[in-house]
Design a protein around this motif. Structure first.
Motif, PDB file in Angstrom:
ATOM      1  N   TYR A 197       0.872  -1.266  -0.245  1.00  0.00           N
ATOM      2  CA  TYR A 197       0.017   0.110   0.080  1.00  0.00           C
ATOM      3  C   TYR A 197       0.971   1.242  -0.172  1.00  0.00           C
ATOM      4  CZ  TYR A 197      -2.895  -3.584   1.643  1.00  0.00           C
ATOM      5  OH  TYR A 197      -3.808  -4.777   1.991  1.00  0.00           O
ATOM      6  N   SER A 198       0.518   2.217  -0.692  1.00  0.00           N
ATOM      7  CA  SER A 198       1.172   3.489  -0.735  1.00  0.00           C
ATOM      8  C   SER A 198       0.709   4.502   0.407  1.00  0.00           C
ATOM      9  CB  SER A 198       1.124   4.074  -2.106  1.00  0.00           C
ATOM     10  OG  SER A 198      -0.364   4.621  -2.392  1.00  0.00           O
ATOM     11  N   ARG A 200      -0.394   7.435  -0.326  1.00  0.00           N
ATOM     12  CA  ARG A 200      -1.516   7.769  -0.954  1.00  0.00           C
ATOM     13  C   ARG A 200      -3.001   6.650  -0.949  1.00  0.00           C
ATOM     14  NH1 ARG A 200      -2.742  10.745  -5.753  1.00  0.00           N
ATOM     15  NH2 ARG A 200      -4.163   9.609  -7.311  1.00  0.00           N
ATOM     16  N   SER A 201      -2.718   5.620  -0.938  1.00  0.00           N
ATOM     17  CA  SER A 201      -3.802   4.745  -0.888  1.00  0.00           C
ATOM     18  C   SER A 201      -4.461   4.596   0.568  1.00  0.00           C
ATOM     19  CB  SER A 201      -3.338   3.117  -1.380  1.00  0.00           C
ATOM     20  OG  SER A 201      -2.546   2.348  -0.741  1.00  0.00           O
ATOM     21  N   LEU A 204      -6.421   7.615   1.391  1.00  0.00           N
ATOM     22  CA  LEU A 204      -7.743   7.868   0.582  1.00  0.00           C
ATOM     23  C   LEU A 204      -8.460   6.674   1.238  1.00  0.00           C
ATOM     24  CD1 LEU A 204      -6.237   8.299  -2.963  1.00  0.00           C
ATOM     25  CD2 LEU A 204      -7.660   9.819  -1.875  1.00  0.00           C
ATOM     26  N   SER A 331      -7.326  -2.715   0.041  1.00  0.00           N
ATOM     27  CA  SER A 331      -6.995  -1.958   1.050  1.00  0.00           C
ATOM     28  C   SER A 331      -7.570  -1.886   2.245  1.00  0.00           C
ATOM     29  CB  SER A 331      -7.287  -0.753   0.714  1.00  0.00           C
ATOM     30  OG  SER A 331      -6.301  -0.183  -0.299  1.00  0.00           O
ATOM     31  N   GLY A 361     -14.887   6.047  -4.381  1.00  0.00           N
ATOM     32  CA  GLY A 361     -13.280   5.871  -4.644  1.00  0.00           C
ATOM     33  C   GLY A 361     -13.034   4.508  -5.428  1.00  0.00           C
ATOM     34  N   ARG A 387     -11.062  -1.281 -10.011  1.00  0.00           N
ATOM     35  CA  ARG A 387     -10.184  -0.227 -10.343  1.00  0.00           C
ATOM     36  C   ARG A 387     -10.315   1.004  -9.506  1.00  0.00           C
ATOM     37  NH1 ARG A 387      -6.125   0.847 -13.624  1.00  0.00           N
ATOM     38  NH2 ARG A 387      -5.853   2.993 -14.275  1.00  0.00           N
ATOM     39  N   GLY A 388      -9.184   1.661  -9.076  1.00  0.00           N
ATOM     40  CA  GLY A 388      -8.856   2.609  -8.222  1.00  0.00           C
ATOM     41  C   GLY A 388      -7.814   2.866  -7.435  1.00  0.00           C
ATOM     42  N   ALA A 389      -7.569   4.126  -6.943  1.00  0.00           N
ATOM     43  CA  ALA A 389      -6.397   4.360  -6.152  1.00  0.00           C
ATOM     44  C   ALA A 389      -6.106   3.516  -4.964  1.00  0.00           C
ATOM     45  CB  ALA A 389      -6.314   5.841  -5.873  1.00  0.00           C
ATOM     46  N   THR A 390      -7.245   2.821  -4.604  1.00  0.00           N
ATOM     47  CA  THR A 390      -6.940   1.764  -3.376  1.00  0.00           C
ATOM     48  C   THR A 390      -6.803   0.526  -3.731  1.00  0.00           C
ATOM     49  OG1 THR A 390      -9.392   1.902  -3.084  1.00  0.00           O
ATOM     50  CG2 THR A 390      -8.034   3.594  -1.704  1.00  0.00           C
ATOM     51  N   ILE A 391      -6.745   0.101  -4.880  1.00  0.00           N
ATOM     52  CA  ILE A 391      -6.675  -1.170  -5.412  1.00  0.00           C
ATOM     53  C   ILE A 391      -5.021  -1.495  -6.067  1.00  0.00           C
ATOM     54  CG2 ILE A 391      -7.606  -2.569  -7.235  1.00  0.00           C
ATOM     55  CD1 ILE A 391      -9.936  -1.458  -5.495  1.00  0.00           C
ATOM     56  N   THR A 392      -4.829  -2.601  -5.640  1.00  0.00           N
ATOM     57  CA  THR A 392      -3.470  -2.924  -6.024  1.00  0.00           C
ATOM     58  C   THR A 392      -3.170  -3.199  -7.581  1.00  0.00           C
ATOM     59  OG1 THR A 392      -1.473  -4.126  -5.508  1.00  0.00           O
ATOM     60  CG2 THR A 392      -3.412  -5.309  -5.860  1.00  0.00           C
ATOM     61  N   GLY A 393      -2.265  -2.694  -8.101  1.00  0.00           N
ATOM     62  CA  GLY A 393      -2.029  -2.924  -9.765  1.00  0.00           C
ATOM     63  C   GLY A 393      -0.948  -3.747  -9.903  1.00  0.00           C
TER      64      GLY A 393
ATOM     65  N   ALA B   3       5.462   0.872  -4.029  1.00  0.00           N
ATOM     66  CA  ALA B   3       4.131   0.427  -3.664  1.00  0.00           C
ATOM     67  C   ALA B   3       3.474  -0.195  -4.966  1.00  0.00           C
ATOM     68  CB  ALA B   3       3.152   1.618  -3.417  1.00  0.00           C
ATOM     69  N   THR B   4       2.621  -0.955  -4.851  1.00  0.00           N
ATOM     70  CA  THR B   4       2.081  -1.945  -6.120  1.00  0.00           C
ATOM     71  C   THR B   4       0.588  -1.065  -6.445  1.00  0.00           C
ATOM     72  OG1 THR B   4       0.944  -3.413  -4.727  1.00  0.00           O
ATOM     73  CG2 THR B   4       3.034  -3.957  -5.235  1.00  0.00           C
ATOM     74  N   GLN B   6      -2.514   0.824  -7.769  1.00  0.00           N
ATOM     75  CA  GLN B   6      -2.823   1.374  -9.020  1.00  0.00           C
ATOM     76  C   GLN B   6      -2.750   3.032  -9.301  1.00  0.00           C
ATOM     77  OE1 GLN B   6      -6.812   0.141 -10.571  1.00  0.00           O
ATOM     78  NE2 GLN B   6      -6.202  -1.999 -10.154  1.00  0.00           N
ATOM     79  N   TYR B 203     -11.795  16.522  -5.411  1.00  0.00           N
ATOM     80  CA  TYR B 203     -11.961  15.160  -5.073  1.00  0.00           C
ATOM     81  C   TYR B 203     -11.622  15.043  -3.597  1.00  0.00           C
ATOM     82  CZ  TYR B 203     -11.798  10.072  -5.504  1.00  0.00           C
ATOM     83  OH  TYR B 203     -12.259   8.727  -5.368  1.00  0.00           O
TER      84      TYR B 203
END
Lengths: 536, 536
Positions: A197-198, A200-201, A204, A331, A361, A387-393, B3-4, B6, B203
């Motif tokens: 997790y970042s 940012r994530s 958020l 997250s 989000g 998909r989203g900024a709290t979802i791993t990529g 971080a991983t 998205q 946001y």
């Protein structure tokens, strides 16, 4: 046009400082056996700063991985904030993993420091005996136990380190895309995979779950996260409660139902979150003992599917059970099943037992076999993707490319999305049974069979069928003293599911095998079926 | 460690799509005169997409500025989402500004398109007559009026444009630091200054005010933002209500108290926000008419200081008035005064009348004359300064360097911060009176004098004093038929403020001069004092 707004990164230290300074008089309540210790956010915040300085004192710097092997304790909460706030990465070790898997993830994550509860030093020692603590330089023991560890590892006492550390700090400004925390999935196949997790994530996610659409914590709340803090950030509840100034009740290692019922009765939390098994236990316990669940405005179930019958049972005690759905990769919160106003009581039960609707989000879609997006009609079954900024990529040390579809996380779950973003999970993609071209849901078959009064446990999986390609095999465990009859079970089911779903194959077992983290081990069942151990 | 998670930007289009898809059956209620029109988010969402396409059809591209000169209407709401979602910049024109100032900001912002209500076409025409619409290429009229505008401007009807536009769109991925919207401050000195909110800040502000620590909107709410949508994003309520799926009540141009009381009684909103003047009116009206304010769980006052006496008056109608503090420069919400649980009723009134405590995502500090940070002791008076991703770091076309202190926004407000981040504003920095080296608060003197039964209006400002450097001058307006006596007012005040605060200088005026946006014009009062118009 250029915006004029300040360039301020989203950091875990900002979450920490908000709770500490805006809610200094909120309290963290630690319930250990019969001892209740209450400390203000001010005092716990002081520990966070001291722990951060102590970690720096022993050489922890930005990017270093600091692991925890801890239950739900104030020290674990301090690590939640202290470690990311100095730019290091918090790795919450899942203490229920087998020692082989623990060793694997300690090495894979590159843990340099491990903070361990006194009650868990033997678990850590067992990993050490496997020779899998080679990168670990420091172990910090919370409490008085002395771990047996390789001589190269320096052992510290948590209390001593904090006493010696400064209570003043200036937090570094950390780029918000930097890793803040690390969880490994407890995959039923292959090695655990790391999700980083970042800042940012995490920031958020904290805001997302704090909205009125989700848990909406405030300083009027007293939050009791029964869900362990080593499991997917304890659903983000520690962060959200801290920022909101909700009192936080930490139950340490005590997950016995009588203990939980006593904590709820005596400490009167307004919100709690646990797996369905514990809710079942809390229901049963309350039928035989005097309890008071009336303080709960929010009673959330998660981790496994929630049945409508369990929702109804808890309603007998005045508890409105709702469901959250999430994954380590997300997250975790994705959906929450609070009913809309004006919903009829029976509809409300159905809604509460659904996975829930998408929280702000998060974006979700349902994708068919052919890769095309399916409509949100509540009928079209496909893979749920996110998909989203709290979802791993991706995963730590691997892009995990097959886990993604054009940037969307493939959940591996089969489900439907209904109007309004209500998601219902029907099955794991790998567990779903495709019979004559249509999906049969093992989750729904299992839920229906679980309602039979003589059924203790049930697992359904697909086996090859010459005519339909696949058909369900139901493995059932009887309650003590009960005798199960296949024809009666088929009759029972036929009132609850479509006729073509009814299993022709049945096995009656003494128990369902479990994985190391307590999930049903269908892989084991499949191999037993293949080698003839299960006779049908 | 990387971080991983998205890499998904925080965009206004994401806020829009969440509300549209997750809450399609929530409604927007438009109350115009006696006509109530109710449309679902699904239908309004369709308008948003059509408006976005219509704007593209007439040539609006990323970075272009699209202004609105509108009251609280569904078309204004559609513009809130459509304009930023295609990468253009929404400029909400404050229709209460003088036409000179309107002309200034239309030109300064570089407006290419203006969406105007039929009832406001004459306001726009007046700006055109000044020759200040030179950069405007298109005007879109909502309704049937025909504006008299320079011939070079193409005039469109909103309804026709939407009819002709496509209902399908794929939103562009917009860099989150790009400008999404633009508001100009209604400064009492000099020209208005532009604040450009980014997609990121809008946001984050939406999530911040949606937490349980602030307004905590959910789909159980019905939100009635009395505050105009041309004023600081209507406090962000339209965005937050949309994301939460709260019903949204839009009252168009009707701000008369009888109208507002009827809307609250008949449409039963759960939340509303207005300036103290309107709350005073709603109190008075309810004492003489049958009204029902019982639906309001959230009644927020903002824009000017709220007095404890007004809190008590509204409590007579069962309304718990709370206070929000914000600025155009800050998105706007900074603090919110919801009382903590367990507060005594009288303490609760005091708290509710304070500016409130800091909401998540905002950092505040109080800075003394010497530039050093002061303690959060509720006593040390200094300038309140702010930092955060929802706080401006400059102004359009100017760095406004003197408005910042090491990256923190200087509010120009004198105040204190108490334990727990409770902020109380004592004065505008330029209005504060430094008497013998200590601050006297004109805000507190005015609030105390306002409680006198014969006082209609009051303004206090500092004048030079040979002994104390500065001393307060109180300008008072009597209620119709009442006669004010200086000695009696001093006696009245002496029970309410410190002895050394008591003004020696008094002026009795027929009225207090106001700025074009209705604020007390202390600059005018000062000049009247200097030129002898005010005799003391």
């Amino acid at each position: 046009m250029k915006a004029t707004m300040q360039d301020v990164p989203l950091n875990v230290s900002a979450l920490f400082e908000h709770g500490r300074t805006v809610h200094p008089d909120s309290v963290v309540v630690h319930y250990d056996d019969t001892t209740v210790t209450e400390r203000t956010f001010d005092a716990v915040g002081d520990d966070v700063v001291r722990l951060a300085n102590a970690l720096r004192d022993i050489g922890v710097g930005p990017g270093d991985v600091v692991a925890t092997l801890c239950w739900n304790t104030p020290a674990h909460l301090a690590a939640y904030f202290a470690v990311p706030s100095i730019g290091a990465v918090l790795h919450t070790l899942n203490l229920r993993l087998h020692r082989d898997q623990l060793g694997y993830i300690v090495e894979h994550a590159g843990d340099r420091v491990i903070i361990v509860d006194s009650t868990l030093v033997d678990t850590l020692a067992a990993v050490g005996e496997l020779g899998r603590l080679s990168g670990v330089e420091h172990v910090i023991v919370v409490g008085t136990a002395t771990p047996r560890l390789p001589a190269a590892i320096r052992v510290h006492r948590y209390a001593d380190l904090l006493d010696a550390a400064s209570a003043e700090i200036e937090w570094p400004v950390v780029d918000e895309t930097t890793a803040a925390a690390l969880c490994y999935t407890s995959g039923t196949t292959g090695n655990p995979k790391g999700v980083a997790y970042s800042h940012r994530s995490m920031y958020l996610h904290t805001l997302q779950i704090s909205t009125g659409s989700a848990f909406g914590f405030s300083d009027a709340d007293r939050v009791f996260p029964i869900v362990p803090m080593f499991h997917a950030n304890a659903w983000g509840w520690p962060h959200a409660a801290w920022v909101a100034g909700s009192d936080i009740v930490l139950g340490d290692r005590h997950l016995r139902v009588d203990h939980l019922a006593r904590v709820i009765t005596e400490l009167r939390p307004t919100a709690t979150a646990a797996v369905p098994t514990l809710w079942t236990g809390l229901d049963t316990y309350a039928r035989e003992n005097v309890v008071d669940y009336s303080s709960l405005r929010l009673a959330v179930s998660g981790g496994s599917p929630l049945s409508a019958s369990l929702v109804r049972k808890l309603a007998d005690h005045g508890v409105t059970l709702t469901q959250g759905w999430g994954m380590t990769e997300t997250s975790p919160l994705l959906t929450f099943s609070r009913s809309e106003p004006g919903t009829s009581p029976e509809d409300a039960v159905t809604r509460q037992a659904m996975t829930g609707h998408i929280v702000p989000g998060v974006r979700a879609r349902v994708v068919g076999d052919d890769g095309a997006e399916l409509p949100w009609d509540g009928e079209s079954v496909g893979e749920i993707q996110l998909r989203g900024a709290t979802i791993t990529g991706g995963y730590v040390g691997s892009d995990g490319a097959d886990a993604f579809d054009d940037g969307w996380l493939r959940t591996g779950d089969l489900g439907v999305i209904a109007r309004g973003g209500w998601i219902a999970i029907k099955d794991r993609l790998k567990d779903g049974i495709k019979s004559g071209g249509e999906w049969i849901s093992t989750v729904e078959l299992e839920a229906a069979l679980s309602e039979h009064p003589d059924v203790a446990e049930v697992a359904v999986f697909g086996v090859a069928d010459p005519k339909w390609e696949e058909r369900p095999l139901a493995c059932v465990v009887a309650k003590p003293g009960a005798v199960l009859d296949q024809n009666e079970l088929v009759a029972f089911l036929s009132e609850r599911v479509a006729r073509w779903w009814l299993p022709e194959r049945w096995a009656f077992l003494p128990e369902i095998p479990k994985t190391t983290v307590g999930k049903m081990d269908k892989r084991q069942l499949r191999s037993w079926h293949e080698d003839g151990t299960i006779e049908v």
